[in-house]
Design an enzyme around this catalytic site. Structure first.
Site, mmCIF file in Angstrom:
data_model
loop_
_atom_site.group_PDB
_atom_site.id
_atom_site.type_symbol
_atom_site.label_atom_id
_atom_site.label_comp_id
_atom_site.label_asym_id
_atom_site.label_seq_id
_atom_site.Cartn_x
_atom_site.Cartn_y
_atom_site.Cartn_z
ATOM 1 N N CYS A 126 0.825 -1.220 0.000
ATOM 2 C CA CYS A 126 0.000 0.000 0.000
ATOM 3 C C CYS A 126 0.856 1.265 0.000
ATOM 4 C CB CYS A 126 -0.949 0.002 1.188
ATOM 5 S SG CYS A 126 -0.229 -0.599 2.700
ATOM 6 N N HIS A 234 -2.775 6.165 4.632
ATOM 7 C CA HIS A 234 -1.351 6.404 4.885
ATOM 8 C C HIS A 234 -0.956 7.791 4.372
ATOM 9 C CE1 HIS A 234 -1.126 2.331 6.057
ATOM 10 N NE2 HIS A 234 -0.507 1.776 5.009
HETATM 11 C C1 2RA Z 1 0.943 -1.999 6.593
HETATM 12 N N1 2RA Z 1 1.761 -1.921 4.351
HETATM 13 O O1 2RA Z 1 0.431 -0.882 6.517
HETATM 14 C C2 2RA Z 1 1.211 -2.796 5.339
HETATM 15 C C3 2RA Z 1 -0.002 -3.451 4.791
HETATM 16 N N2 2RA Z 1 -0.463 -4.478 5.529
HETATM 17 O O2 2RA Z 1 1.225 -2.546 7.662
#
Ligand code: 2RA
Length: 330
Positions: A126, A234
């Protein structure tokens, strides 16, 4: 189109179903797959109830494509079995991403490399997807030499247990801990496991996957991945050094013209991306675009995206959409 969703009851699997419905993906039959304990339970998709099945039964149903979000070990064991049965797998785990024989795909960047022979396709991590969505047009135009990225990651990336831990901390309820530390009022510089080199797997995914997707191992990338008590998506603070000169308005124009990217950038009106507003949307939002005056040809920016959507489910569905458009499945 017969579509299997493996991990249909998980955080990402649930969003995959939502995105498939929202985007009206041409599904004639859904095959929801989950762990033994969920087999037989019903899920509703497009006003139709479907029974959850196991992996072997899913293969027997002969779907055209299987979207996997069920962890690396399940993918390593079962993706080849689906592929051998002629089913194209789009896998959201890290199992196949760095396999030299597997394509790591962000459709806007490199879907064109896909052929009918690609039966296991890797969905990137991601935090990588949102990063390369902004980097790709800039790399094409100015050649990126170095990337320094610090991420501020939603706890949904860790999974349901972490979301529950945060909710428990808010309400003062005792419960299972996904982290050995409080998430509430905290910032944890630890996403995934530490490796010998002192970096976490999450940080090395940003390094290795970025180079693979942009097809340029000369790009120097260094990362710090931080978990924060946020659920919408994020966020990433990114510093870039280019080979060539640029001007900021050209950068903004380039990003604004990039499909899947929305520029939100006006300090005069306090306009910049924030996860609380990115949640539930499929775009990658870019702002705080400004020259880094401490280095030649250097730039800072801020990138935010819903990690369950473009960071996982939406990107996987977009790969499936590309396969349908190009008649590589179905
Ligand atoms: C996290 N990128 O955010 C990883 C996805 N599981 O922990």
């Amino acid at each position: 189109m017969k579509v299997a969703v493996v991990g249909a009851t998980g955080l990402v699997g649930t969003v995959m179903l939502k995105v498939l419905e929202e985007r009206n993906f041409p599904i004639t039959e859904l095959i929801p797959v989950a762990s033994e304990r969920s087999i037989g339970k019903k899920i509703t998709f497009k006003n139709t109830d479907y029974s959850i099945v196991g992996l072997a039964d899913a293969i027997a149903s002969q779907p055209d494509v299987a979207l996997f979000s069920a962890g690396g070990s399940t993918s390593l064991e079962w993706a080849p079995k689906f592929a051998e049965a002629g089913i194209t797998v789009i896998d959201n785990s890290s199992a196949w991403r760095m396999d030299p024989d597997k394509k790591l795909v962000v459709p806007e960047i490199n879907a064109k490399s896909l052929t009918v022979d690609d039966k296991i396709i890797a969905n990137p991590n991601c935090s990588t997807i949102q990063l390369v969505m902004a980097l790709s047009p800039l790399h094409d135009q100015y050649k990126i030499n170095r990337v320094v990225v610090s991420t501020y990651q939603s706890i949904t990336g860790t999974g349901v247990k972490a979301v529950q831990q945060l909710e428990n901390e808010y309400s003062g309820t005792k419960g299972e801990m996904a982290y050995p530390y409080p998430i509430h009022k905290n910032a944890i510089p630890h996403c995934d496991v530490f490796q010998e080199n002192g970096y976490t797997k999450e940080e090395m995914k940003l390094v290795n996957e970025t180079q693979k997707i942009l097809d340029d191992r000369t790009i120097a990338v260094t990362a710090t991945a931080i978990r924060i008590p946020v659920v919408g998506g994020h966020s990433e603070s990114v510093n870039l050094e280019f080979e060539n000169e640029f001007n900021e308005s050209e950068i903004r124009k380039l990003l604004s013209e990039t499909g899947g990217v929305t520029v939100q950038d006006n300090p005069d009106t306090n306009t910049y991306p924030m996860p609380i507003y990115a949640e539930g949307k499929n775009d990658v939002f870019v702002g705080r675009i400004r020259r880094d005056h401490s280095r030649e040809n250097a730039l800072n920016m801020w990138i935010v995206s819903d990690n369950l959507r473009k960071g996982a489910a939406t990107n996987a569905v977009q790969i499936a959409e590309y396969l349908v458009e190009e008649k590589l499945i179905g």
